[in-house]
Design an enzyme around this catalytic site. Structure first.
Site, PDB file in Angstrom:
ATOM      1  CB  VAL A   1       5.831  50.792  25.700  1.00  0.00           C
ATOM      2  CG1 VAL A   1       5.522  52.193  25.224  1.00  0.00           C
ATOM      3  CG2 VAL A   1       5.370  50.603  27.134  1.00  0.00           C
TER       4      VAL A   1
ATOM      5  CB  VAL B   1       2.885  59.967  34.706  1.00  0.00           C
ATOM      6  CG1 VAL B   1       1.907  59.961  35.879  1.00  0.00           C
ATOM      7  CG2 VAL B   1       4.255  60.399  35.183  1.00  0.00           C
TER       8      VAL B   1
ATOM      9  N   GLY C   1       0.152  55.787  31.994  1.00  0.00           N
ATOM     10  CA  GLY C   1      -0.013  55.241  30.640  1.00  0.00           C
ATOM     11  C   GLY C   1      -0.951  55.984  29.716  1.00  0.00           C
TER      12      GLY C   1
ATOM     13  N   GLY D   1      -0.074  37.167  35.036  1.00  0.00           N
ATOM     14  CA  GLY D   1       0.812  38.097  34.314  1.00  0.00           C
ATOM     15  C   GLY D   1       0.527  39.557  34.620  1.00  0.00           C
TER      16      GLY D   1
ATOM     17  CE  LYS E   1       3.487  54.487  36.764  1.00  0.00           C
ATOM     18  NZ  LYS E   1       2.519  53.407  37.023  1.00  0.00           N
TER      19      LYS E   1
ATOM     20  N   GLY F   1      -0.192  48.949  29.665  1.00  0.00           N
ATOM     21  CA  GLY F   1      -0.624  48.075  28.574  1.00  0.00           C
ATOM     22  C   GLY F   1      -0.145  48.618  27.240  1.00  0.00           C
TER      23      GLY F   1
HETATM   24  N1  LIG Z   1       4.462  48.227  30.150  1.00  0.00           N
HETATM   25  C1  LIG Z   1       3.663  49.273  30.300  1.00  0.00           C
HETATM   26  O1  LIG Z   1       2.444  49.166  30.229  1.00  0.00           O
HETATM   27  C2  LIG Z   1       4.270  50.645  30.534  1.00  0.00           C
HETATM   28  C3  LIG Z   1       3.417  51.725  30.817  1.00  0.00           C
HETATM   29  C4  LIG Z   1       3.962  53.004  30.958  1.00  0.00           C
HETATM   30  C5  LIG Z   1       5.331  53.185  30.833  1.00  0.00           C
HETATM   31  N2  LIG Z   1       6.144  52.087  30.589  1.00  0.00           N
HETATM   32  C6  LIG Z   1       7.571  52.325  30.431  1.00  0.00           C
HETATM   33  O2  LIG Z   1       7.920  52.027  29.080  1.00  0.00           O
HETATM   34  C7  LIG Z   1       9.255  51.541  29.016  1.00  0.00           C
HETATM   35  C8  LIG Z   1       9.273  50.187  28.319  1.00  0.00           C
HETATM   36  O3  LIG Z   1       8.490  49.272  29.049  1.00  0.00           O
HETATM   37  P1  LIG Z   1       8.018  47.873  28.442  1.00  0.00           P
HETATM   38  O4  LIG Z   1       7.010  47.333  29.376  1.00  0.00           O
HETATM   39  O5  LIG Z   1       7.682  48.031  27.015  1.00  0.00           O
HETATM   40  O6  LIG Z   1       9.379  47.035  28.602  1.00  0.00           O
HETATM   41  P2  LIG Z   1       9.727  45.617  27.905  1.00  0.00           P
HETATM   42  O7  LIG Z   1       8.484  44.927  27.478  1.00  0.00           O
HETATM   43  O8  LIG Z   1      10.663  44.957  28.825  1.00  0.00           O
HETATM   44  O9  LIG Z   1      10.527  46.052  26.578  1.00  0.00           O
HETATM   45  C9  LIG Z   1      11.814  46.552  26.589  1.00  0.00           C
HETATM   46  C10 LIG Z   1      12.369  46.504  25.199  1.00  0.00           C
HETATM   47  O10 LIG Z   1      13.663  47.109  25.229  1.00  0.00           O
HETATM   48  C11 LIG Z   1      14.562  46.275  24.520  1.00  0.00           C
HETATM   49  N3  LIG Z   1      15.917  46.425  25.044  1.00  0.00           N
HETATM   50  C12 LIG Z   1      16.363  46.218  26.299  1.00  0.00           C
HETATM   51  N4  LIG Z   1      17.685  46.462  26.370  1.00  0.00           N
HETATM   52  C13 LIG Z   1      18.081  46.816  25.133  1.00  0.00           C
HETATM   53  C14 LIG Z   1      19.322  47.171  24.568  1.00  0.00           C
HETATM   54  N5  LIG Z   1      20.444  47.225  25.306  1.00  0.00           N
HETATM   55  N6  LIG Z   1      19.370  47.460  23.249  1.00  0.00           N
HETATM   56  C15 LIG Z   1      18.237  47.408  22.514  1.00  0.00           C
HETATM   57  N7  LIG Z   1      17.028  47.077  22.986  1.00  0.00           N
HETATM   58  C16 LIG Z   1      16.952  46.803  24.295  1.00  0.00           C
HETATM   59  C17 LIG Z   1      14.041  44.879  24.732  1.00  0.00           C
HETATM   60  O11 LIG Z   1      14.563  44.094  23.683  1.00  0.00           O
HETATM   61  P3  LIG Z   1      14.465  42.491  23.617  1.00  0.00           P
HETATM   62  O12 LIG Z   1      13.073  42.129  23.981  1.00  0.00           O
HETATM   63  O13 LIG Z   1      14.782  42.209  22.224  1.00  0.00           O
HETATM   64  O14 LIG Z   1      15.450  41.991  24.593  1.00  0.00           O
HETATM   65  C18 LIG Z   1      12.538  45.103  24.627  1.00  0.00           C
HETATM   66  O15 LIG Z   1      12.126  45.091  23.293  1.00  0.00           O
HETATM   67  C19 LIG Z   1       9.746  51.507  30.466  1.00  0.00           C
HETATM   68  O16 LIG Z   1      10.419  52.710  30.744  1.00  0.00           O
HETATM   69  C20 LIG Z   1       8.456  51.427  31.258  1.00  0.00           C
HETATM   70  O17 LIG Z   1       8.588  51.955  32.566  1.00  0.00           O
HETATM   71  C21 LIG Z   1       5.633  50.841  30.432  1.00  0.00           C
END
Ligand SMILES: NC(=O)c1ccc[n+]([C@@H]2O[C@H](COP(=O)([O-])OP(=O)(O)OC[C@H]3O[C@@H](n4cnc5c(N)ncnc54)[C@H](OP(=O)(O)O)[C@@H]3O)[C@@H](O)[C@H]2O)c1
Length: 434
Positions: free
Chosen positions: A14, A133, A135, A188, A206, A303
């Site tokens: 994100v 919620v 996306g 993936g 959600k 995404g």
């Molecule tokens: N993925 C989706 O499509 C989607 C859709 C809607 C909502 N969300 C929500 O968006 C949020 C993020 O999701 P994501 O999929 O982007 O997760 P992700 O790909 O796992 O990314 C998480 C990021 O947070 C960083 N991080 C973790 N712990 C940290 C810390 N202690 N200090 C600093 N940085 C830290 C990670 O850093 P490193 O990589 O450097 O370790 C990474 O860059 C979540 O709440 C998820 O539920 C995601």
């Protein structure tokens, strides 16, 4: 006008999507706002290895989120880390430092959004959470603005793209749940631990947020009955099709005379309905209002780019509020307080049901099952049996007329003890047309 400065914490799916869009659309965002949104700081644990879009110019990079939250050059903190531990600390610190917040964190907001929102209001800061919620579907804006003049009576949605992908592939190709899940993991599309998606917990978070926004009550995940899709088979789709239905993981919140019934569970829905047409990883939300009747919202539920758009749009909204000096003073989690939408147990729900059995074939099976249903005052509607080449694990289906969930559960519990059953019956509600 002065720029509004943004600090992004979390540069994963994100965060990277949001950064790309902030860089690519910087000029059009400035034209829409009348001032620039400038990214002044970014943070992730592996920030040193991250490539940032060149158009962003000079940006402070740090692996310590405290340096973003405490940075005087940051007006809005975007929490894009996820989870309920570090993310909560970040949000708490942002509120303490008077920084406005944008978050995509469904888990945290479903669990303690009401309390976070109350503190944000007291601290006079702005908060937005559109990306939490569905996306890319701007459903928060719809509920808080677009149709906020109405009173919502029901919501039903497909809120988890992974489980919808699995179900629609099982339906399309006649494949088993295990095979499609394994493929989704290889591609993936599904996590190595798929529980949050296929057991319904992600959709439950959600729905808790959506229902709180729609009904203005403090609704937490524990108010929502949850059941995942692991027991659904390709044969269930064959039977559902015979009945003119399909099967989807439906997150539903329905106002009844007795209160609000909330569930995330696999359900039969009519093939002719718009929700049944939602295929693959797409999400959809159908909303019924007392006056405006039906509206339907559809789009990508996850995404980097679709969710990134939601984050950037939230940043713009919060930036406008900062410039106007008017934070959202009414919490979206508790505007109702009229007591009409108190959550009540799922056992009060009335629906027709689909009951699927697997049996060791022998005479008198239907009579025994029918006796148990009759004793619970459940009226049988139809018995279906598609051709099958084994008598030892024979599937068949009984549908019953609208009955209470309580009666169905008691009947299923009693049936589960019958020696000819290979597994407990699968009971799925048949949803009324949406
Ligand atoms: N993925 C989706 O499509 C989607 C859709 C809607 C909502 N969300 C929500 O968006 C949020 C993020 O999701 P994501 O999929 O982007 O997760 P992700 O790909 O796992 O990314 C998480 C990021 O947070 C960083 N991080 C973790 N712990 C940290 C810390 N202690 N200090 C600093 N940085 C830290 C990670 O850093 P490193 O990589 O450097 O370790 C990474 O860059 C979540 O709440 C998820 O539920 C995601």
């Amino acid at each position: 006008m002065h720029d509004v400065n943004v600090g992004l914490i979390g540069l994963g799916n994100v965060g990277s999507g949001a950064l790309t869009i902030l860089a690519a659309n910087a000029d059009s965002v400035a034209l829409k706002l009348g001032f620039r949104l400038r990214v002044t700081a970014v943070c992730s644990r592996s920030v040193a290895r991250k490539e940032l879009p060149a158009q962003l110019g000079s940006v402070t990079r740090t692996a310590d989120w405290r340096e973003v939250v405490g940075n005087p050059n940051v007006d809005i903190v975007a929490e894009l880390v996820g989870g309920t531990t570090v993310a909560k600390e970040i949000i708490d610190a942002a509120i303490a430092n008077g920084k406005s917040i944008v978050t995509a964190n469904k888990e945290l907001m479903a669990l303690c959004g009401a309390e976070i929102w109350d503190r944000a209001i007291k601290a006079n800061i702005n908060l937005a959470m559109e990306a939490s919620v569905a996306g890319g579907i701007p459903i928060h804006a719809v509920l808080r603005e677009g149709i906020s003049g109405d009173r919502i009576v029901a919501i039903a949605g497909i809120l988890n793209g992974t489980s919808n992908y699995i179900l629609t592939e099982m339906e399309r190709r006649g494949e088993s749940f295990d095979n499609v899940l394994a493929e989704a993991q290889a591609l993936g599309y599904a996590e190595s631990d798929p529980s949050a998606d296929v057991d319904g917990y992600d959709a439950r978070s959600k729905l808790a947020i959506l229902a709180a926004l729609a009904f203005g009550e403090r609704i937490t995940p524990s108010d929502i009955y949850v059941e995942g899709i692991r027991r659904i088979t390709a044969q269930d789709f064959d039977y559902a099709h015979q009945l003119g239905h399909t099967i989807r993981l439906v997150g539903a919140a329905t106002q009844t005379e007795r209160g609000l019934i909330l569930s995330v569970r696999p359900a039969l829905i009519r093939q002719s309905t718009i929700l049944a047409g939602v295929q693959g990883a797409y999400n959809a939300v159908w909303v019924k209002g007392q006056f405006g009747a039906d509206t339907f919202y559809y789009g990508r539920g996850a995404g980097p780019n679709p969710t990134g758009v939601a984050v950037v749009s939230d940043l713009m909204r919060v930036a406008r509020e900062i410039r106007r000096g008017s934070p959202e003073r009414v919490s979206p989690f508790a505007h109702e307080r009229l007591g009409e939408y108190e959550p009540v147990p799922i056992t009060l729900q009335h629906r027709p049901y689909y009951l699927r059995f697997r049996v060791e074939d022998q005479p008198g099976i239907i009579a025994e099952l029918a006796n148990i249903l009759a004793a619970k005052h459940i009226s049988l509607e139809a018995v279906l049996q598609l051709p099958c080449d084994t008598k030892h694990n024979l599937p068949f289906v009984i549908t019953v007329e609208p009955s209470s969930e309580l009666a169905i559960r008691e009947a299923v519990e009693q049936m589960s003890r019958l020696s000819f059953l290979k597994e407990p019956p699968l009971a799925l509600p048949m949803e009324p047309p949406l």
